[in-house]
Scaffold this active site. Structure first.
Site, PDB file in Angstrom:
ATOM      1  CG  HIS A 371      -0.321  -0.002   2.538  1.00 49.62           C
ATOM      2  ND1 HIS A 371       0.163  -1.169   3.102  1.00 49.62           N
ATOM      3  CD2 HIS A 371      -0.061   0.989   3.431  1.00 49.62           C
ATOM      4  CE1 HIS A 371       0.672  -0.883   4.293  1.00 49.62           C
ATOM      5  NE2 HIS A 371       0.558   0.417   4.517  1.00 49.62           N
ATOM      6  CE  LYS A 375       3.920   6.448   3.645  1.00 47.48           C
ATOM      7  NZ  LYS A 375       3.783   6.050   5.070  1.00 47.48           N
TER       8      LYS A 375
END
Length: 511
Positions: A371, A375
């Site tokens: 998920h 990042k």
């Protein structure tokens, strides 16, 4: 049978007493006791295929009907005229249509041919032969019985093989639907047991079996039926009877198959550098056809077994890669790798609770750790800032959702494509106020809605660089406040309902 009959044939029952599975069951239906006596005398020493006759008597159609409702017979010698002129004919119709017995061989015997003309009876009723009592000499009765029993034997063999084929066809989708090696092996073992027990008439007891692997001098039980079903993961030699252990070990050593009176051991070499072992106990007597079917089944199921093993290994490898990728991202943000494990298990718990199908549960479980994969493109000074982000920093941080989607979206792998949907949608909100695309309600992918709840719960429950862990009551209050705003309201209800299970996951994988 009359008292006189019992006296006449008392010694016969003693002389010919055998196991009931080794006798052919014959029924004489006639209202004349003398017919029973003569028939029994004529067939006293009759033997077919190594089995004697077990002759029962009924003296009316009604009595025969009661017996046939409780027991199967190979041959019925049936009188036409009994209580009524057509009692035998009506009984024959009842046997085929109401009792649904198409296997038993029915021979009509009549002393009054005019009462039931042969051509009319043969055309109208499903019988196998029509004889006048006067023509049934001892020799002809022998010939008739051979013909009927040979026919019955072949019909039962065909029926048994048909049942076995149906069992395999019906079970194939169940067997190959399993992604777990243990489930696959259990399914295959149960289907094989059902195939060998697909028999008409005789009951041989329950077949019990073990499927195991042998690798580096050690055997491991993968599946079991009957008394063996509680021994998964144990060694084969620990659970089999001691008197059979030597034979089993010899067969494992040299490979191949060993057939005994009531058990079977088969050892098959795998291209995965191990041996597949099948042990069956409590077998009925096996014909050559049974043995051939068993050998074919074992050989081909062994290939399928290896294929399932490789599929499972591929899925484990895929899951490991996903975890490693996710852990790399989490390590940059100074969060623990256990975050992605906890999120995965929370997602699995909620997915099972709302009854997603098994494959979707597995895919979500494997894909949810991805998920936050986006990042990886967020600078460290933003990712690890201990305080609140300013407006410009927040805009950069929000990009990780779209970046994560774009990294994974073009994959050919189902898990990575699911990961793309999760990464792209897990910051969308039920009321449409989320990012990156302001999706709302069910436009947000279900996997992402589930993952959003798991991710937020885990982030609040545990310490982060920017916050202390929250008390569970405070967490639940937030979810209740955000139900229908940030989160899918139905999923929030399921989170609360499964709270004890979700807290248990936190305790199992602590930071």
């Amino acid at each position: 049978m009359t008292l006189d009959d019992e006296l006449v044939f008392a010694d016969e029952s003693d002389d010919t007493q055998q196991d009931e599975n080794e006798l052919w069951d014959i029924l004489i239906v006639d209202d004349d006791p003398e017919v029973h006596q003569v028939t029994r005398l004529a067939l006293k020493y009759f033997e077919f295929s190594g089995k004697l006759l077990n002759i029962a008597s009924a003296y009316s159609a009604k009595e025969a009907q009661e017996m046939l409702s409780k027991q199967k017979f190979a041959v019925i010698l049936l009188d036409v005229v009994m209580e009524t002129d057509h009692a035998g004919l009506e009984l024959a119709r009842w046997i085929r249509n109401d009792n649904n017995d198409t296997h038993v061989r029915i021979v009509l015997r009549t002393g009054q041919p005019g009462q039931a003309p042969e051509r009319e009876v043969i055309a109208k009723y499903d019988i196998n032969d029509y004889k006048e009592k006067t023509e049934l000499t001892s020799n002809k009765l022998f010939t008739l019985m051979y013909s009927c029993l040979r026919s019955y034997r072949d019909i039962i063999a065909l029926h048994r093989n048909k049942l076995g084929l149906e069992t395999i066809i019906k079970g194939t989708d169940k067997i190959f639907a399993h992604h777990s090696l243990q489930e696959f092996t259990q399914g295959a073992l149960e289907q094989l047991s059902a195939l060998l027990q697909a028999n008409e008439g005789a009951f041989y007891g329950k077949i019990e079996g073990i499927a195991a692997t042998y690798d580096k001098q050690n055997s491991t039980i993968l599946a079991g039926t009957g008394r063996f079903d509680q021994h998964i993961s144990r060694k084969l030699e620990e659970v089999i009877d001691s008197d059979k252990e030597r034979i089993v070990q010899e067969t494992i050593s040299k490979g191949g198959e060993h057939f005994a009176d009531d058990y079977f051991i088969g050892v098959y070499h795998s291209h995965l550098n191990r041996k597949n072992i099948l042990y069956l106990d409590g077998l009925p007597p096996l014909s050559e056809l049974d043995r051939h079917l068993l050998q074919i089944f074992c050989t081909h199921i062994g290939v399928a077994f290896d294929n399932v093993s490789m599929i499972e290994e591929i899925e484990l490898t895929q899951r490991e890669i996903v975890y490693r990728m996710s852990e790399a991202v989490e390590s940059r943000s100074k969060e623990t790798s256990n975050h992605v494990k906890r999120v995965a298990w929370i997602c699995k718990t909620l997915a099972q609770d709302i009854q997603l199908n098994d494959r979707d549960v597995d895919v979500l479980y494997m894909a949810s750790p991805l998920h936050d994969i986006g990042k990886i493109a967020i600078p460290d000074h933003i990712l690890n800032k201990p305080g609140p982000l300013d407006d410009e920093e927040w805009k950069v941080m929000q990009k990780h959702a779209q970046i994560g989607h774009d990294i994974l979206a073009n994959s050919q792998l189902e898990v990575l494509r699911a990961g793309a949907k999760i990464a792209g949608d897990h910051h969308e909100k039920w009321d449409g106020s989320g990012y990156p695309n302001n999706k709302k309600e069910e436009d947000i992918h279900l996997f992402a809605r589930i993952t959003a709840i798991a991710d937020v719960f885990d982030a609040l429950y545990n310490r982060r660089c920017y916050k202390e862990p929250w008390h569970i009551d405070k967490i639940i209050n937030l979810f209740q406040e955000q139900k229908g705003k940030h989160f899918d309201p139905k999923l929030v209800e399921r989170l609360v309902a499964r709270l004890s299970d979700i807290v248990a996951i936190q305790e199992k994988y602590p930071d």
